[in-house]
Enzyme design. Sequence first.
Site, short mmCIF file in Angstrom:
data_model
loop_
_atom_site.label_atom_id
_atom_site.label_comp_id
_atom_site.label_asym_id
_atom_site.label_seq_id
_atom_site.Cartn_x
_atom_site.Cartn_y
_atom_site.Cartn_z
N GLU A 54 0.85 -1.20 0.00
CA GLU A 54 0.00 0.00 0.00
C GLU A 54 0.88 1.25 0.00
OE1 GLU A 54 -2.62 0.85 3.35
OE2 GLU A 54 -3.68 2.37 2.18
N GLU A 79 4.86 5.30 3.65
CA GLU A 79 4.27 6.58 4.05
C GLU A 79 5.41 7.55 4.33
OE1 GLU A 79 1.07 8.02 4.54
OE2 GLU A 79 2.39 9.70 4.96
N ASP A 106 9.45 8.11 0.17
CA ASP A 106 8.60 8.52 -0.93
C ASP A 106 8.10 7.28 -1.69
OD1 ASP A 106 7.59 10.55 -2.96
OD2 ASP A 106 8.90 9.31 -4.18
N ASP A 129 -2.66 11.94 -2.67
CA ASP A 129 -2.81 13.40 -2.69
C ASP A 129 -3.14 13.87 -4.10
OD1 ASP A 129 -2.25 13.36 -0.03
OD2 ASP A 129 -0.22 14.16 -0.19
N LYS A 133 -3.70 22.01 -7.81
CA LYS A 133 -3.25 23.19 -8.55
C LYS A 133 -2.49 22.79 -9.81
CE LYS A 133 -2.82 26.15 -4.53
NZ LYS A 133 -1.93 26.68 -3.52
N ASP A 165 -11.45 10.50 -4.31
CA ASP A 165 -12.69 11.29 -4.26
C ASP A 165 -12.57 12.48 -5.22
OD1 ASP A 165 -10.63 12.48 -2.63
OD2 ASP A 165 -12.13 13.98 -2.10
N LYS A 214 -13.69 4.15 -7.71
CA LYS A 214 -12.80 3.00 -7.44
C LYS A 214 -12.51 2.25 -8.74
CE LYS A 214 -13.74 2.27 -2.66
NZ LYS A 214 -13.95 1.32 -1.57
N PHE A 215 -11.28 1.83 -8.86
CA PHE A 215 -10.86 1.09 -10.07
C PHE A 215 -9.98 -0.08 -9.68
CE2 PHE A 215 -10.76 5.71 -11.05
CZ PHE A 215 -11.90 5.76 -11.84
N GLU A 216 -10.09 -1.13 -10.48
CA GLU A 216 -9.15 -2.24 -10.34
C GLU A 216 -8.62 -2.57 -11.73
OE1 GLU A 216 -9.64 -6.29 -8.06
OE2 GLU A 216 -10.37 -6.50 -10.11
C1 LIG Z 1 -5.17 11.58 1.52
S1 LIG Z 1 -4.12 10.58 2.50
C2 LIG Z 1 -4.82 8.95 2.27
C3 LIG Z 1 -4.32 7.96 3.29
C4 LIG Z 1 -4.85 6.54 3.17
N1 LIG Z 1 -4.50 5.93 1.90
C5 LIG Z 1 -6.35 6.54 3.34
O1 LIG Z 1 -7.07 6.34 2.34
O2 LIG Z 1 -6.80 6.72 4.47
C6 LIG Z 1 -2.65 10.49 1.52
C7 LIG Z 1 -1.49 9.89 2.28
O3 LIG Z 1 -0.41 9.67 1.40
C8 LIG Z 1 0.79 10.17 1.98
N2 LIG Z 1 1.66 10.51 0.87
C9 LIG Z 1 1.43 11.49 -0.05
N3 LIG Z 1 2.42 11.48 -0.95
C10 LIG Z 1 3.27 10.50 -0.61
C11 LIG Z 1 4.47 10.00 -1.16
N4 LIG Z 1 5.00 10.53 -2.27
N5 LIG Z 1 5.10 9.00 -0.54
C12 LIG Z 1 4.57 8.44 0.56
N6 LIG Z 1 3.44 8.86 1.14
C13 LIG Z 1 2.79 9.88 0.56
C14 LIG Z 1 0.33 11.34 2.82
O4 LIG Z 1 1.28 11.67 3.83
C15 LIG Z 1 -0.98 10.80 3.38
O5 LIG Z 1 -0.78 10.04 4.54
#
Ligand SMILES: C[S@@+](CC[C@H](N)C(=O)[O-])C[C@H]1O[C@@H](n2cnc3c(N)ncnc32)[C@H](O)[C@@H]1O
Length: 225
Positions: A54, A79, A106, A129, A133, A165, A214-216
């Site tokens: 994940e 994460e 990352d 994320d 923008k 979303d 949602k997609f698979e």
């Molecule tokens: C909107 S949250 C969604 C978290 C989780 N997947 C959920 O659905 O509850 C996005 C998560 O991805 C992490 N994230 C964003 N860009 C990332 C990256 N390049 N590498 C690792 N984590 C990242 C953020 O810190 C955040 O915890």
Amino acid sequence: MRTPSCGTGARPYLAGMGAPVDTSPVILEQIPQTQDRRFAFTDVFGNDKPVELELGIGKGRFLIQSAEAHPERNWVGVEWASRYYRMVAERAAKRGLHNLRVLRDDAGKVVRDNVGDAAVDVLHVYFPDPWPKARHLKRRLVQAPFAREAARILKDGGSVQLATDHEDYAVQMEEVFNADPDFEQTFRAVGDEAPEGVTNWEVKFRREGRTIHKFEYRRKPRGSA
Ligand SMILES: C[S@@+](CC[C@H](N)C(=O)[O-])C[C@H]1O[C@@H](n2cnc3c(N)ncnc32)[C@H](O)[C@@H]1O
């Protein structure tokens, strides 16, 4: 752009393996790797069970519940936010989950540099994320090169599961994976049709009445595309 670091002096997260539980950030160098710096998941977990990965685990609800419900599979989460990384590591440690590892780094970089070919059975990308923008669009995780990497790391018949979303990102996700010759769409659902999942953000977004996409996609067997 923020550059996540792996920290120094940290030891790998070893919850449930008899070692002292260390919730400091995992540094990649201390996880068993092959010579090309790719994870040797069989050494990481001490078995060759299927691996689910994940990316962007947030508070880890999906990852932890999945690892608890499916001890017959190995679960890896990436994460980059220390706060979430630590939270998930601590929760997993309390539950003594042998089949879960978390990495602070990352996600795109880990996939590209540290995951071997055909090493993963299922790739989960939930509510990445959206970088709405225009000048930040290039930061989105799901782009054509990512789909290429996903095809590389997935086993034949493996799948990538996506949720968002964000309408525009949903369109991009479909465009990217529909265009990749190694994938075929096996599921798509929007709004009320989308089956309820268990990620923290999905719970929050559903409460807010947002439309979930949602997609698979299934990774076609190599040589068949
Ligand atoms: C909107 S949250 C969604 C978290 C989780 N997947 C959920 O659905 O509850 C996005 C998560 O991805 C992490 N994230 C964003 N860009 C990332 C990256 N390049 N590498 C690792 N984590 C990242 C953020 O810190 C955040 O915890």
